[in-house]
Scaffold this motif. Structure first.
Motif, short mmCIF file in Angstrom:
data_model
loop_
_atom_site.label_atom_id
_atom_site.label_comp_id
_atom_site.label_asym_id
_atom_site.label_seq_id
_atom_site.Cartn_x
_atom_site.Cartn_y
_atom_site.Cartn_z
N UNK A 359 0.87 -1.32 0.13
CA UNK A 359 -0.10 -0.03 0.04
C UNK A 359 0.76 1.31 0.10
N UNK A 360 2.18 0.97 0.09
CA UNK A 360 3.25 2.15 -0.21
C UNK A 360 3.03 3.06 0.99
N UNK A 361 3.04 2.64 2.24
CA UNK A 361 3.10 3.37 3.32
C UNK A 361 4.50 3.94 3.38
N UNK A 362 4.44 5.19 3.94
CA UNK A 362 5.95 5.66 3.99
C UNK A 362 6.85 4.99 4.95
N UNK A 363 8.25 4.83 4.55
CA UNK A 363 8.92 3.74 5.44
C UNK A 363 8.86 2.45 5.47
N UNK A 364 7.64 1.94 4.80
CA UNK A 364 7.44 0.41 4.84
C UNK A 364 8.51 -0.47 4.25
N UNK A 365 8.90 -0.03 2.92
CA UNK A 365 9.92 -0.84 2.36
C UNK A 365 11.36 -0.79 3.02
N UNK A 366 11.81 0.14 3.56
CA UNK A 366 13.11 -0.04 4.33
C UNK A 366 12.99 -0.77 5.61
N UNK A 367 11.76 -0.38 6.12
CA UNK A 367 11.44 -1.02 7.49
C UNK A 367 11.48 -2.88 7.24
N UNK A 368 10.67 -3.12 5.92
CA UNK A 368 10.58 -4.65 5.65
C UNK A 368 11.95 -5.19 5.45
N UNK A 369 13.05 -4.42 4.81
CA UNK A 369 14.31 -4.92 4.52
C UNK A 369 15.08 -5.12 5.73
N UNK A 370 14.86 -4.06 6.59
CA UNK A 370 15.62 -4.39 7.86
C UNK A 370 14.94 -5.52 8.80
N UNK A 371 13.61 -5.77 8.60
CA UNK A 371 13.06 -6.78 9.21
C UNK A 371 13.50 -8.25 8.65
N UNK A 372 13.69 -8.08 7.50
CA UNK A 372 14.22 -9.45 6.81
C UNK A 372 15.23 -9.96 7.35
N UNK A 373 16.40 -8.75 7.38
CA UNK A 373 17.62 -9.31 8.20
C UNK A 373 17.27 -9.82 9.65
N UNK A 374 16.42 -9.15 10.39
CA UNK A 374 16.19 -9.47 11.79
C UNK A 374 15.75 -10.96 11.82
N UNK A 375 14.50 -11.38 10.61
CA UNK A 375 14.09 -12.45 10.78
C UNK A 375 15.02 -13.45 10.33
N UNK A 376 15.78 -13.14 9.49
CA UNK A 376 16.93 -14.33 9.10
C UNK A 376 17.70 -14.69 10.33
N UNK A 377 18.34 -13.74 10.88
CA UNK A 377 19.19 -14.09 12.13
C UNK A 377 18.27 -14.77 13.32
N UNK A 378 17.05 -14.20 13.40
CA UNK A 378 16.09 -14.80 14.46
C UNK A 378 16.16 -16.36 13.99
N UNK A 379 15.70 -16.95 12.88
CA UNK A 379 15.55 -18.18 12.27
C UNK A 379 16.94 -18.91 12.59
N UNK A 380 17.97 -18.17 12.39
CA UNK A 380 19.34 -18.85 12.68
C UNK A 380 19.73 -19.29 14.23
N UNK A 381 19.03 -18.44 15.32
CA UNK A 381 19.03 -18.80 16.26
C UNK A 381 18.13 -19.70 16.91
N UNK A 382 17.03 -19.59 16.46
CA UNK A 382 16.00 -20.74 16.51
C UNK A 382 16.51 -22.17 16.13
N UNK A 383 17.17 -22.44 15.07
CA UNK A 383 18.00 -23.60 14.59
C UNK A 383 19.22 -23.95 15.49
N UNK A 384 20.01 -22.92 15.77
CA UNK A 384 21.08 -23.07 16.81
C UNK A 384 20.83 -23.42 17.92
N UNK A 385 19.69 -23.09 18.68
CA UNK A 385 19.53 -23.48 19.96
C UNK A 385 18.82 -24.59 20.08
N UNK A 386 18.31 -25.14 19.06
CA UNK A 386 17.39 -26.24 19.02
C UNK A 386 18.41 -27.32 18.36
N UNK A 387 19.60 -27.08 18.49
CA UNK A 387 20.66 -28.07 17.83
C UNK A 387 20.30 -28.41 16.48
N UNK A 388 19.79 -27.64 15.38
CA UNK A 388 19.73 -28.14 14.17
C UNK A 388 20.58 -27.37 13.29
#
Length: 715
Positions: A359-388
């Motif tokens: 919907x072209x909200x102001x700042x949504x694209x840059x926030x989403x890019x930053x959150x993709x990085x955050x989510x990727x590293x969060x998935x890494x921690x989830x798999x790391x601490x569950x020994x996967x």
């Protein structure tokens, strides 16, 4: 977008594995062999003493046995199993074909034959076990060198405490033996599930310090960001998203400080292990809850109310569970909590960012890019601490990228607001330009008129004050001599006085002269009190100036048969020791008026054959700005002044004349008051010292200093 997320996550994993291989290849030119059958032969391997080596491979494993070095020196050594490290012992199978329980105790053993450059080195070596769950003791070459917590055979006898630790030992030239006792009755993970590194004591110590410093720096960044957004909310209560983001930074900061290098336990060794684990789990749940609240606050049109309600129930419930139950209960819920609560929260946040970007909200694209990085590293921690996944804890890096995107959005918002404000200001300026010119012209005119009115009003005020005080003084103080003159004149007119008529005529004349003098003094004193007198202050050499004044009155004093003595410090050491002369700042005419008044008073009250002594001296005065005072005194041998009159004679119309003084010698009672006002303008003072029958000494003082007159000061 999900495909892009998975590609990004895969790239991070591959990059991490590549970096591990690069670090191992840089530290060991030849690939180090893994341990086989509980032995690691590195005798033919060259290694740099500044690098560390992971002790991976097959270790001897003794389940439900707590063995010490003496147990392996007996005739019958225990029978061991071989297990791969690093891995939790829940990955190992038991004799029945199942997997070992997470609760239990065991002994690990490894023998190492080190390269010659390490075994024969003068410096000790060190082990760096990153995480051994949940209590352990380490023996190297028969010596107990370290450990964490208290190893036990049940939950009561065990005291859990697990965080990275550096242990030091002196290597041997032959086989080096490492024995590690481990017990776990406190959490889901068990045993040696992360790498153990071997290296020189200096390199391992620096590695530990750098890791702790890096983690402390990241926590410091989160703390600063949390404080900044908290201040934003404090100054603008409408910015609820700033408060949520501040709490989000704080939650991730708490999680960072108790994980990885466990800086909290390193800096606070008395912190209970149980509370550190609670802080880890509670901070993760708080992060998920605050993330959902934050995204709903930022994009309310795209938010799903049902998700907010459900998360507002489940996540606080998880926090309460973590707080009320021990670690050996809630740590077993990590997998369902991770994939059943945290992962859906991440997906929901990603969904909101996708909708807002669409919907072209102001700042949504840059926030989403930053959150993709955050989510990727969060998935890494989830798999790391569950020994996967054999990576490291990296969520703080992802959040840092997310913070940068939010900072960018915030700066963009401020920039847009500033640009819009500038545009509105420009339009308003153009619209009101003509009006501003008119207002400016009228303002200048009003200012000129106001300044003229103020000046005229001040003059009128000063004139009115002068008139009022003068009339008041005249009406109050001149009534007595006028009444006396009228009485004498009426007596002469009516013939009441006939024989002594010349005497009374002389009295009328004397009263008239005194009245005239009083009027002049009243005008002079009123001008001084209303600040209508202009003083022409100048710097003068005090000694020659006073000497000239003293000589002016020498003839008048001696004509009355009175001895006149001047005492000037021209030859004293005080004046001849320095190359500079003594200066004072004064109005010459007004200062002569003060001295003239004091000498006139002395003449009036000193009988012939008496003495008038004029004295100048210089005294130190540390309490003043200049540090010195010039003190001029006029001393007579007259009738003196009573003590109760010595303060009052400096007020207007106050006289201490004894009855023996004739009317023609009496003054107006204003001279000393005028002297006091003049000394006030000169930042000086005046006073009297007297004893009845022994004369009086009037002294006035001026600030003085050493110096030379500049050319423009000289008359």
């Amino acid at each position: 977008m999900l495909v892009g997320l998975m590609l990004l996550f895969t790239a991070i994993v591959l990059l991490n594995q590549w970096s591990q291989k690069e670090s191992m290849s840089s530290s060991v030119p030849m690939t180090p062999p893994a341990a086989k059958q509980g032995m690691l032969d590195w005798s033919n391997l060259y290694t740099d003493q500044e690098e560390s080596i992971p002790l991976d491979g097959e270790w001897e494993f003794y389940w439900r046995q707590l063995l010490e070095p003496t147990d392996f020196q007996a005739a019958h050594t225990p029978v061991s199993n071989l297990v791969e490290l690093p891995a939790p012992w829940t990955n190992y199978s038991d004799n029945s074909g199942g997997f070992l329980s997470s609760e239990g105790y065991a002994t690990y053993r490894l023998r190492i034959l080190l390269p010659q450059e390490l075994s024969e080195g003068a410096h000790p070596l060190a082990l760096y076990p990153k995480s051994i769950a949940s209590a352990y003791r380490i023996w190297i070459n028969g010596h107990l060198v370290g450990g964490n917590g208290i190893v036990g055979t049940n939950r009561i006898s065990e005291t859990p405490k697990s965080y990275p630790e550096v242990v030091y030992f002196q290597p041997r030239t032959d086989w080096n033996e490492i024995i590690i006792q481990v017990s776990n009755f406190s959490q889901r993970n068990a045993g040696i599930w992360q790498h153990i590194e071997l290296g020189s004591a200096d390199s391992i110590s620096w590695t530990r310090i750098l890791h702790v410093s890096a983690q402390s720096g990241i926590v410091g960044i989160f703390g600063v960001m949390a404080l900044y957004y908290a201040f934003v909310f404090w100054n603008r209560k409408k910015e609820t998203s700033a408060l949520l983001y501040s709490l989000l930074c704080m939650a991730v900061g708490v999680r960072t400080v108790v994980l990885g290098e466990s800086t909290a336990l390193y800096l606070l060794p008395r912190l209970p292990w149980e509370w550190a684990v609670k802080a880890e789990y509670i901070s993760v749940a708080m992060t998920a809850l605050l993330l959902i609240l934050f995204i709903n606050r930022e994009y309310p049109a795209e938010a799903v109310r049902q998700v907010s309600v459900v998360s507002g129930v489940i996540l606080p419930g998880c926090i309460l569970l973590f707080l009320m139950t021990p670690a050996h209960v809630y740590t077993y819920l990590l997998t369902p909590f991770t994939w059943g609560v945290l992962f859906p929260a991440l997906l929901y946040t990603l969904y909101i960012y996708l909708r807002s970007a669409t919907k072209r909200r102001k700042g949504a694209v840059s926030s989403m890019i930053g959150f993709l990085f955050f989510m990727a590293f969060a998935l890494n921690d989830m798999l790391f601490y569950t020994v996967h996944l054999p990576t490291e804890d990296m969520l703080s890096i992802g959040l840092l990228v997310f913070l940068l995107t939010q900072a960018y959005n915030l700066s963009s918002r401020f920039s847009r607001a500033l640009h819009e404000s500038e545009q509105l200001s420009l339009q308003l300026q153009e619209t009101n330009q003509h009006l501003e010119q008119i207002i400016e012209e009228r303002t200048r005119s009003l200012r000129r008129t106001n300044a003229e009115l103020q000046e005229a009003n001040q003059k009128m005020s000063d004139a009115e004050l002068f008139r009022t005080r003068l009339l008041s003084n005249i009406s109050h103080e001149l009534s007595t001599p006028i009444t006396s003159i009228k009485g004498f004149a009426k007596a002469l007119r009516d013939g009441i006085i006939t024989a002594d008529a010349p005497k009374y005529v002389n009295r009328i004349y004397t009263r008239s002269v005194m009245l005239e003098r009083m009027i002049h003094d009243l005008i002079d004193l009123t001008k001084l009190e209303t600040h209508q007198v202009q003083f022409r202050m100048q710097n003068v050499y005090v000694i020659p100036f006073m000497q000239e004044l003293f000589l002016k009155y020498e003839t008048d004093v001696q004509a009355n048969g009175i001895q006149y003595i001047m005492d000037l410090p021209a030859g004293s050491d005080l004046l001849t020791t320095g190359s500079e002369d003594w200066l004072v700042q004064l109005d010459p005419i007004r200062m002569e008026q003060v001295l003239s008044n004091l000498i006139s008073n002395a003449l009036r009250f000193t009988s012939p054959a008496g003495i008038i002594h004029v004295n100048l001296r210089l005294t130190e005065a540390p309490e003043t700005e200049k540090g010195w005072m010039a003190c001029i005194c006029v001393k007579d041998t007259g009738v003196g002044i009573l003590p109760e009159w010595q303060e009052r004679i400096f007020e207007r119309f106050e006289q201490a004349s004894p009855p023996s003084v004739q009317d023609e010698h009496k003054g107006s009672g204003l001279g000393l008051a005028i002297c006091k006002e003049i000394m006030h303008y000169h930042h000086g003072d005046i006073g009297v010292s007297s004893k009845p029958g022994s004369g009086s000494e009037f002294c006035f003082r001026l600030p003085a200093w050493k110096g030379r007159l500049s050319p423009h000061d000289k008359p």
